[in-house]
Design an enzyme around this catalytic site. Sequence first.
Site, PDB file in Angstrom:
ATOM      1  CB  VAL A  16     -10.936   9.757   7.257  1.00  0.00           C
ATOM      2  CG1 VAL A  16     -10.427  11.000   7.958  1.00  0.00           C
ATOM      3  CG2 VAL A  16      -9.839   8.695   7.225  1.00  0.00           C
ATOM      4  CG  ASP A  35     -19.322  12.082   0.021  1.00  0.00           C
ATOM      5  OD1 ASP A  35     -18.437  11.633   0.765  1.00  0.00           O
ATOM      6  OD2 ASP A  35     -19.382  11.829  -1.207  1.00  0.00           O
ATOM      7  CE  LYS A  40     -19.481   6.886   1.288  1.00  0.00           C
ATOM      8  NZ  LYS A  40     -18.058   7.021   1.031  1.00  0.00           N
ATOM      9  CB  THR A 126      -2.993  10.502   3.307  1.00  0.00           C
ATOM     10  OG1 THR A 126      -3.527   9.960   4.521  1.00  0.00           O
ATOM     11  CG2 THR A 126      -1.499  10.246   3.230  1.00  0.00           C
ATOM     12  NE  ARG A 179      -4.977   0.852  14.544  1.00  0.00           N
ATOM     13  CZ  ARG A 179      -4.681   0.201  15.670  1.00  0.00           C
ATOM     14  NH1 ARG A 179      -3.836  -0.799  15.650  1.00  0.00           N
ATOM     15  NH2 ARG A 179      -5.246   0.521  16.821  1.00  0.00           N
ATOM     16  CG  ASN A 233       0.352   5.150   6.590  1.00  0.00           C
ATOM     17  OD1 ASN A 233       0.189   4.911   7.779  1.00  0.00           O
ATOM     18  ND2 ASN A 233      -0.626   5.562   5.810  1.00  0.00           N
ATOM     19  CG  LEU A 275       7.343  -7.398  14.013  1.00  0.00           C
ATOM     20  CD1 LEU A 275       8.300  -7.721  15.150  1.00  0.00           C
ATOM     21  CD2 LEU A 275       8.124  -7.256  12.701  1.00  0.00           C
ATOM     22  CB  CYS A 285      -3.589   3.775   4.443  1.00  0.00           C
ATOM     23  SG  CYS A 285      -5.047   4.774   4.800  1.00  0.00           S
ATOM     24  NE  ARG A 352     -10.850   2.242   0.104  1.00  0.00           N
ATOM     25  CZ  ARG A 352     -11.073   3.424   0.689  1.00  0.00           C
ATOM     26  NH1 ARG A 352     -10.911   4.528   0.005  1.00  0.00           N
ATOM     27  NH2 ARG A 352     -11.453   3.494   1.945  1.00  0.00           N
TER      28      ARG A 352
END
Length: 455
Positions: A16, A35, A40, A126, A179, A233, A275, A285, A352
């Site tokens: 993100v 960060d 990283k 989130t 996403r 979500n 679906l 998430c 994840r």
Amino acid sequence: MDTENPTICVIGSGYVGLTVGAVMADFGYTVVSVDSDEAKTAHLQRGTLPIFEPGLDELIQKNAAQGRLAFTTDIQGAIRRADIIFIAVGTPSTPEGRVDTGAVEAVARSIGQYVNGPKLVVIKSTVPTGTTERVTRAIAEELARRREGGGHATTEDNAPSAVPADCDVEVASCPEFLRESTALQDFLHPSRVVVGVNSPRAAEVIRRLYAKVNAPFFVTTPINAELIKYTSNAMLALKISFINEIASFCELVGADVQEVARGVALDHRIGPSYLLAGVGFGGSCFPKDTRALDWAAQDLGLEMPIVQAITEVNERQKRGVVHKLRGLLGTLAGTRVAVLGLSYKPNTDDIRDAPSLTVVRDLLAESASVVAYDPQAMRHFRQVFPQTTFTADPYEAVEEAGAAVLLTEWQEFRDLDMARVRRLMRRPVFLDGRNIFDPAAMRALGFQYASIGRV
Ligand SMILES: NC(=O)c1ccc[n+]([C@@H]2O[C@H](COP(=O)([O-])OP(=O)(O)OC[C@H]3O[C@@H](n4cnc5c(N)ncnc54)[C@H](O)[C@@H]3O)[C@@H](O)[C@H]2O)c1
């Protein structure tokens, strides 16, 4: 605070944070991405992206080369230079499934310790309802401590810094809906931008930042904004679990879940997205946010059986893979099983909460040997399951295999020469966990073929 041409600091250089930072830099703003992970950050400073996200590498390189985007571990310097601070750190699950907001709280305290003028803090992570308020309070507490001369070392020379009179810090919630695998597209063309604010001024500053994003701009309170993210979500995860439950029903009555879903999706009140029946949802998430909503309700003394069922059905779906394979093979002990796909979905390296974690764990528990291939995720998977054998391509993975299971619908797997796969396998048992192949065509090739919700 310069709201015309603000300097931006993004804290958290993950999927993100990097997307927010790269796009804001491309909009022309000066961005510093912070960060706490030194390795990283060193990668990013050298110009290599430590994650796989289509298009992001190029956008970062372009904006870094043009001097608008820099990477650092120096949170103090970045906070002091910024007008707007995005918080995009991780909010992972605790072992029991609650949200660990430790990183968000640590960042809030840092902001309170180092802030040197008016700033707008925008929470992208989130976070549970009430977090915007808690972050506001934590910043205010740190500022109060500084004002009282509590000895917080907040300048480079380790002297407690004076708090300027105009140290007005407002905190807003702006949940992110991108996403992985389509992060840039989603950020630039979202279905809506949701902002939870306590003042029209904060909404206006964010609206200006998003001026080039053509989407409805929905302004509400912070607590509503936080809950919009969890509700969205959970609703999407619910659609997946629901169609997976229908898939199990299809198998018992001889129906085809893909046909059923197609017919259902024609109802515009339901729509076609999310679906697709399969081996269950994963990622950073849906599983964690659904669990978090469930825990939050429980902590309030509210039972949410629908929310609970989303996770229960998903767990059953993931565990069902090995159950199904056992049904096809009799026993899995000593069987070499090829696993095609480890990332939770195509075009990402993220594992994840991926179904592959459950499937490989269950296969190993049944004494099967696992040979796996994934175009991007093997590096991460190796760290969790070093006993897995990894191959350079999917054909090598299926060679001499007693069964194959497809868990991620990468295009590379859709393009496989399945006749060659059939020839390479010792026993042609193929479980298509994403329904990407045609059952009749697979059987015609000689496979003992099974999929999800189709007979
Ligand atoms: N990944 C997604 O698709 C997605 C989509 C929407 C929202 N979100 C939410 O956005 C947030 C970030 O997700 P992500 O996938 O980018 O996570 P991530 O794990 O990829 O990145 C988080 C980064 O934050 C850094 N960090 C942790 N604590 C820190 C600290 N105290 N100071 C500075 N950096 C720190 C970590 O080192 C890591 O690089 C989460 O709350 C997630 O739920 C994620």
